[in-house]
Write a protein that holds these residues in place. Sequence first.
Motif, PDB file in Angstrom:
ATOM      1  N   ALA A  28       4.010 -10.498   0.103  1.00 54.99           N
ATOM      2  CA  ALA A  28       4.566  -9.585  -0.897  1.00 54.99           C
ATOM      3  C   ALA A  28       4.999  -8.258  -0.288  1.00 54.99           C
ATOM      4  CB  ALA A  28       3.551  -9.362  -2.018  1.00 54.99           C
ATOM      5  N   ASP A  29       4.253  -7.760   0.685  1.00 47.20           N
ATOM      6  CA  ASP A  29       4.614  -6.475   1.282  1.00 47.20           C
ATOM      7  C   ASP A  29       5.955  -6.568   2.007  1.00 47.20           C
ATOM      8  OD1 ASP A  29       2.390  -5.226   0.294  1.00 47.20           O
ATOM      9  OD2 ASP A  29       1.226  -5.364   2.161  1.00 47.20           O
ATOM     10  N   GLN A  30       6.218  -7.701   2.635  1.00 48.41           N
ATOM     11  CA  GLN A  30       7.518  -7.864   3.294  1.00 48.41           C
ATOM     12  C   GLN A  30       8.649  -7.905   2.270  1.00 48.41           C
ATOM     13  OE1 GLN A  30       7.870 -10.860   6.383  1.00 48.41           O
ATOM     14  NE2 GLN A  30       5.700 -10.661   6.936  1.00 48.41           N
ATOM     15  N   VAL A  31       8.413  -8.561   1.140  1.00 47.69           N
ATOM     16  CA  VAL A  31       9.438  -8.622   0.095  1.00 47.69           C
ATOM     17  C   VAL A  31       9.645  -7.240  -0.512  1.00 47.69           C
ATOM     18  CG1 VAL A  31      10.131  -9.706  -2.068  1.00 47.69           C
ATOM     19  CG2 VAL A  31       8.890 -11.037  -0.350  1.00 47.69           C
ATOM     20  N   ARG A  32       8.565  -6.484  -0.709  1.00 46.70           N
ATOM     21  CA  ARG A  32       8.705  -5.117  -1.224  1.00 46.70           C
ATOM     22  C   ARG A  32       9.527  -4.258  -0.267  1.00 46.70           C
ATOM     23  NH1 ARG A  32       3.036  -5.858  -2.387  1.00 46.70           N
ATOM     24  NH2 ARG A  32       2.766  -6.292  -4.632  1.00 46.70           N
ATOM     25  N   SER A  33       9.287  -4.408   1.011  1.00 43.28           N
ATOM     26  CA  SER A  33      10.058  -3.656   2.002  1.00 43.28           C
ATOM     27  C   SER A  33      11.537  -4.030   1.941  1.00 43.28           C
ATOM     28  CB  SER A  33       9.495  -3.927   3.402  1.00 43.28           C
ATOM     29  OG  SER A  33      10.270  -3.278   4.385  1.00 43.28           O
TER      30      SER A  33
END
Length: 329
Positions: free
Chosen positions: A105-110
């Motif tokens: 999820a953090d990669q998608v948020r970035s």
Amino acid sequence: MTTNEPLNGSVDKPLHHPSQESPAGPPGRPLHGRIALVAGATRGAGRAIAVELGAAGATVYVTGRTTREHVSEVGRAGETIEGTAELVTAAGGTGIAVPTDHLEADQVRSLVGRIDRDHGRLDILVNDVWGGNFLLDFDTRMWDVGLERGLRMIDLGVRTHIITSSIALPLLVREPGGLVVEVTDGTAETNRERRENFYYDLAKNGPIRMAYLLGEELKEVGATAVAVTPGFLRSEEMLDIFGLTEETWRDGIAKQRHWALSESPAYLGRGVAALAADPDRARWNGASLDSGRLAKEYGVTDTDGSRPDVWGFMLAEKAGESPRVDAYR
């Protein structure tokens, strides 16, 4: 389709909703100024959709796990997101490669944060993340499939789509007219029958249901969601299985009786690009569409000028007819 014969299938009838649309681009570039994210654009249908959106003038963010420095568990080093971005740009759009694991999820948020900073909008979201064919055991009972192997298919084919939509949709709905495309294998009608594997069945039915559910919510804010599927797809992987290239694909017809109705990835890509450029696309909201239906609706063809319709052919066979291949290509 997967590496076995495609199932019988059909498409849902369109649902009718009022359209909301931002100004069209110049002739020949109807998606000029539009911002698209194709999640899972390393190869196959995702790559082709990204390229065709670019050919229509869009700026396309292409994501995946295989780059020129790293190869994902799929194990195909020959196709990379950088290569896809270059194809998008060569087609007339702007291709931007962003390495992203859509289970993180953090990669998608970035990723979505970058799109927001760069453009302040997202007009088209294509959820095409998969990469699980190597996990598929055909005609294997659920309890004979390793649990971790099965759950990995669910992660790749369902969880990735949920994570991406959850994070990207607040940006997509900022402006009216947004489009979400859930790419899967099979239509709602086709997938009423059992698929080849318990986990695969769930992984490929999930996006169809997601498109319907998202469509019900998105119509309240002037956006649209659809599920799309290719027919018998001549992906890079499939051509390798047959020992063929896109130039020699007809040599495989003798090996598989429906191969004569196979299609290049560009066929679905062209259909999706035409759908994205359609100011009345909201009439399809929540529907499940295949490449043949999109081609007939929008007048697009495959790269050889044909309009293959393997789903229609299979329906005719199921109805007891003796259809001619040339009538469905």
